[in-house]
Write a protein that holds these residues in place. Sequence first.
Motif, PDB file in Angstrom:
ATOM      1  N   ALA A   1       0.838  -1.195   0.000  1.00 30.11           N
ATOM      2  CA  ALA A   1       0.000   0.000   0.000  1.00 30.11           C
ATOM      3  C   ALA A   1       0.877   1.252   0.000  1.00 30.11           C
ATOM      4  O   ALA A   1       0.590   2.226  -0.706  1.00 30.11           O
ATOM      5  CB  ALA A   1      -0.930  -0.010   1.211  1.00 30.11           C
TER       6      ALA A   1
ATOM      7  N   LYS B   1       2.622   1.892  -3.375  1.00 29.04           N
ATOM      8  CA  LYS B   1       1.715   2.453  -4.370  1.00 29.04           C
ATOM      9  C   LYS B   1       1.405   3.914  -4.077  1.00 29.04           C
ATOM     10  O   LYS B   1       1.208   4.722  -4.991  1.00 29.04           O
ATOM     11  CB  LYS B   1       0.416   1.645  -4.414  1.00 29.04           C
ATOM     12  CG  LYS B   1      -0.498   2.016  -5.566  1.00 29.04           C
ATOM     13  CD  LYS B   1      -1.609   1.004  -5.753  1.00 29.04           C
ATOM     14  CE  LYS B   1      -2.444   1.342  -6.993  1.00 29.04           C
ATOM     15  NZ  LYS B   1      -3.507   0.335  -7.233  1.00 29.04           N
TER      16      LYS B   1
ATOM     17  N   PHE C   1      -5.893  -2.218   3.941  1.00 29.61           N
ATOM     18  CA  PHE C   1      -5.821  -2.416   2.498  1.00 29.61           C
ATOM     19  C   PHE C   1      -7.213  -2.208   1.898  1.00 29.61           C
ATOM     20  O   PHE C   1      -8.227  -2.212   2.592  1.00 29.61           O
ATOM     21  CB  PHE C   1      -5.300  -3.816   2.162  1.00 29.61           C
ATOM     22  CG  PHE C   1      -6.055  -4.918   2.867  1.00 29.61           C
ATOM     23  CD1 PHE C   1      -7.240  -5.416   2.351  1.00 29.61           C
ATOM     24  CD2 PHE C   1      -5.578  -5.454   4.052  1.00 29.61           C
ATOM     25  CE1 PHE C   1      -7.938  -6.414   3.005  1.00 29.61           C
ATOM     26  CE2 PHE C   1      -6.276  -6.453   4.721  1.00 29.61           C
ATOM     27  CZ  PHE C   1      -7.455  -6.936   4.194  1.00 29.61           C
TER      28      PHE C   1
ATOM     29  N   ASN D   1      -5.360  -1.514  -3.703  1.00 31.50           N
ATOM     30  CA  ASN D   1      -3.941  -1.859  -3.497  1.00 31.50           C
ATOM     31  C   ASN D   1      -3.713  -3.325  -3.119  1.00 31.50           C
ATOM     32  O   ASN D   1      -2.574  -3.730  -2.903  1.00 31.50           O
ATOM     33  CB  ASN D   1      -3.305  -0.948  -2.444  1.00 31.50           C
ATOM     34  CG  ASN D   1      -4.075  -0.911  -1.134  1.00 31.50           C
ATOM     35  OD1 ASN D   1      -4.574  -1.919  -0.667  1.00 31.50           O
ATOM     36  ND2 ASN D   1      -4.180   0.279  -0.535  1.00 31.50           N
TER      37      ASN D   1
END
Length: 340
Positions: A61, A64, A142, A146
């Motif tokens: 996560a 990203k 999450f 992601n």
Amino acid sequence: MKKLIAGLVCAATAMCCAAVFTACDTETEEGVVNLVSVTASEIGSRSDVDYYVLPEPAASAKLKAVSGLNLVGDLQQLYGGEDGYPQAVVVAKTELLNYSVLGNFMDGLSATSDWLLSENTSIDTIVSAVQSNLADGMSPTFSANNLTKTVIENCGIYFTGAQDDKEEIVSFMSEFNSVSESSFGTPSDDFFFDNTIGAAIYSGTISVYAPDGAPALGLAYLMSGEYTLSSSVDYDVEYNIVDSSVISTYVTGSSPAADICVLPVNLATKLLGSGDTYKLIGTLTHGNLYMVSYDDTEITTSNLSSLIGKTVGVVNLANVPGLTFKVILKNNGIDYTELV
């Protein structure tokens, strides 16, 4: 270069006020790896930190969300061994061992890994199963944006029984004790469930607790409604995904709330290792810790010494992430210090 800039900023700011100088006055040591505790929100934002250690799925996560961060180290590989190390374990109240529903629950845990990674199981289904059981006010670790099958695979989720993992857990706890300021103790033989499940029919509500993240993913199949524990209509199962900082409160006290609970292996050993109130029924996650950095050089056992003189920020430095990283450094003959 980042450290040089950070040092110049601190020096300039110190000329303005003594209080700020104190905040910048943390000195690293050159001959050791410098460890510092960080929060998940600080990953990638601290100019005084060269590398970060955190678990999946939070690691992906962050990669990203934060431009320039790279996945540079796999603690499972750095630790060695084909199957990583025991990280999150499942415990059940001793009285629950008398009921056949526990066997059904364990069968569901055993089937979870295949279910999670199956092409027939959508990410939306997995995310929904977890988020629908989050404690009030919690933000999920999450989301469907992601979480991928690769991330799930990185979480090291596969259930193995207590007797299969007994020697590994005892050995791993011994290593933890060698790098911890206070001992977590050694789990007794009675702590490990011997797979003798009673045939009684359970009546009432079974309360299951787990921290968010990979442990929650490990319960996703059971929470999804696609797996049926039993044809009996005499009981309900209530799943609770809570913050990791409070998970221990559900297995302590005179009347603990959790009938079944997922815990970090060190806390399970320290709090419940006698086997009096809970038994360890198995290991759910076998290592899911990773290193990220703005540097893109991969960290392996052959160049682990390159971290000497660097600062590594660890999420949960006092628990499994920090202890595991300390064990890796110790086993490779690398000294470390904790920065205040």
